[in-house]
Design a protein around this motif. Structure first.
Motif, PDB file in Angstrom:
ATOM      1  N   ALA A 141     -22.705   8.748  66.788  1.00 45.34           N
ATOM      2  CA  ALA A 141     -23.569   9.318  65.757  1.00 45.34           C
ATOM      3  C   ALA A 141     -24.135  10.669  66.184  1.00 45.34           C
ATOM      4  O   ALA A 141     -24.484  11.492  65.348  1.00 45.34           O
ATOM      5  N   ASP A 142     -24.244  10.910  67.484  1.00 47.51           N
ATOM      6  CA  ASP A 142     -24.759  12.183  67.980  1.00 47.51           C
ATOM      7  C   ASP A 142     -23.699  13.282  68.013  1.00 47.51           C
ATOM      8  O   ASP A 142     -24.015  14.443  68.255  1.00 47.51           O
ATOM      9  N   ALA A 180     -14.698  11.736  60.839  1.00 50.88           N
ATOM     10  CA  ALA A 180     -16.062  11.594  61.358  1.00 50.88           C
ATOM     11  C   ALA A 180     -16.644  10.245  60.950  1.00 50.88           C
ATOM     12  O   ALA A 180     -17.331   9.586  61.744  1.00 50.88           O
ATOM     13  N   GLN A 181     -16.380   9.843  59.729  1.00 54.54           N
ATOM     14  CA  GLN A 181     -16.850   8.540  59.250  1.00 54.54           C
ATOM     15  C   GLN A 181     -16.273   7.422  60.105  1.00 54.54           C
ATOM     16  O   GLN A 181     -16.989   6.508  60.534  1.00 54.54           O
ATOM     17  N   GLY A 185     -20.368   9.827  60.175  1.00 55.38           N
ATOM     18  CA  GLY A 185     -20.108  10.242  58.798  1.00 55.38           C
ATOM     19  C   GLY A 185     -21.333  10.606  57.984  1.00 55.38           C
ATOM     20  O   GLY A 185     -21.196  11.089  56.857  1.00 55.38           O
ATOM     21  N   THR A 186     -22.535  10.396  58.516  1.00 54.32           N
ATOM     22  CA  THR A 186     -23.736  10.752  57.753  1.00 54.32           C
ATOM     23  C   THR A 186     -23.972  12.256  57.744  1.00 54.32           C
ATOM     24  O   THR A 186     -24.749  12.756  56.935  1.00 54.32           O
ATOM     25  N   PHE A 190     -16.775  20.736  62.693  1.00 47.95           N
ATOM     26  CA  PHE A 190     -18.151  20.957  63.111  1.00 47.95           C
ATOM     27  C   PHE A 190     -19.110  20.347  62.095  1.00 47.95           C
ATOM     28  O   PHE A 190     -18.897  20.469  60.885  1.00 47.95           O
ATOM     29  N   ALA A 191     -20.158  19.723  62.580  1.00 45.42           N
ATOM     30  CA  ALA A 191     -21.226  19.275  61.692  1.00 45.42           C
ATOM     31  C   ALA A 191     -22.057  20.504  61.316  1.00 45.42           C
ATOM     32  O   ALA A 191     -22.589  21.196  62.174  1.00 45.42           O
ATOM     33  N   SER A 192     -22.167  20.752  60.018  1.00 48.69           N
ATOM     34  CA  SER A 192     -22.833  21.978  59.567  1.00 48.69           C
ATOM     35  C   SER A 192     -24.316  21.782  59.304  1.00 48.69           C
ATOM     36  O   SER A 192     -25.005  22.732  58.951  1.00 48.69           O
ATOM     37  N   ASN A 193     -24.828  20.560  59.477  1.00 47.72           N
ATOM     38  CA  ASN A 193     -26.247  20.309  59.228  1.00 47.72           C
ATOM     39  C   ASN A 193     -26.895  19.578  60.397  1.00 47.72           C
ATOM     40  O   ASN A 193     -26.215  19.193  61.353  1.00 47.72           O
TER      41      ASN A 193
END
Length: 226
Positions: A30-31, A61-62, A67-68, A223-226
């Motif tokens: 999750a991190d 990612a999910q 995935g959140t 990449f996680a954008s948030n």
């Protein structure tokens, strides 16, 4: 009876240990805010445009337990059909970004595109936390689709560098980077994670077999954008 009770006790302890370990592994995933896709959509460089590429990142990612977050593929597009170019570096948020094993690969966009980023074969892990095959491995899968210049910006309109903005699986070319920072020589393009060389091959440059022929598999940086 004693043996049966002891067996049940050992089984119970093993189950308890597994239940304790499971949330820990999930929390680590999750991190995660960066990964290399373990697989591509399977149609070469036809990703379904940026939207299809982002959907691939989100799906993996999910599956990886993260995935959140909102995931974006590190891809640029070129100006075409009245639409402006899109820079990969503008799609991925501010950072910092870390892989599935908590190793920080870059603290921000400038760091990511600078000489001190921490992208290597050992840190450019998949969403599963696995190392991606690189130079010297069989098969080599280190070519990652980006369509980008070294600073993360799009190429000028004209010569195709993005397999028709990620919609072609036949004619065209897509610039790739090397996830393991290794190539045929020790020059800067060979060591570039995001702008090493264009794809090529007998099908026209954008098919799955073309990508595989030069050491790729249609993989993406996410990449996680948030």
């Amino acid at each position: 009876m004693i043996r049966i009770e002891r067996s049940l006790t050992i089984s119970g302890l093993a189950l308890a240990a597994a239940l304790i370990a499971a949330p820990s592994a999930q929390a680590q995933s999750a991190d995660m805010t960066f990964f290399v896709t373990s697989s591509g959509p399977g149609k070469g460089a036809d990703l379904g445009g940026l939207e299809g590429a982002d959907a691939q990142c989100q799906k993996l990612a999910q599956a990886g337990g993260a995935g959140t977050k909102t995931w974006r593929a590190y891809l640029s597009t070129q100006a075409a059909d009245g639409k402006p170019a899109v820079n990969a570096k503008d799609r991925i948020g501010r950072g910092p970004w870390q892989n599935a094993k908590d190793a920080v690969i870059a603290k921000d966009v400038a760091d990511l595109h600078g000489p001190a980023n921490n992208l290597t074969k050992q840190t450019a892990l998949s969403e599963k936390g696995e190392v991606i095959n690189g130079a010297g491995d069989t098969p080599n899968r280190h070519d990652i689709l980006t369509g980008s210049q070294p600073d993360g910006t799009a190429f000028a309109a004209g010569d195709d560098k993005t397999c028709k903005n990620w919609t072609s699986s036949t004619q065209g070319a897509a610039v790739v980077g090397h996830a393991d920072r290794r190539g045929l020589s020790d020059d800067e393009p060979s060591k570039s994670w995001n702008s090493s060389h264009p794809s090529r091959g007998p099908d026209g440059g954008c098919s799955q077999s073309d990508l595989k022929s030069t050491g790729g598999d249609g993989l993406l940086y996410c990449f996680a954008s948030n």
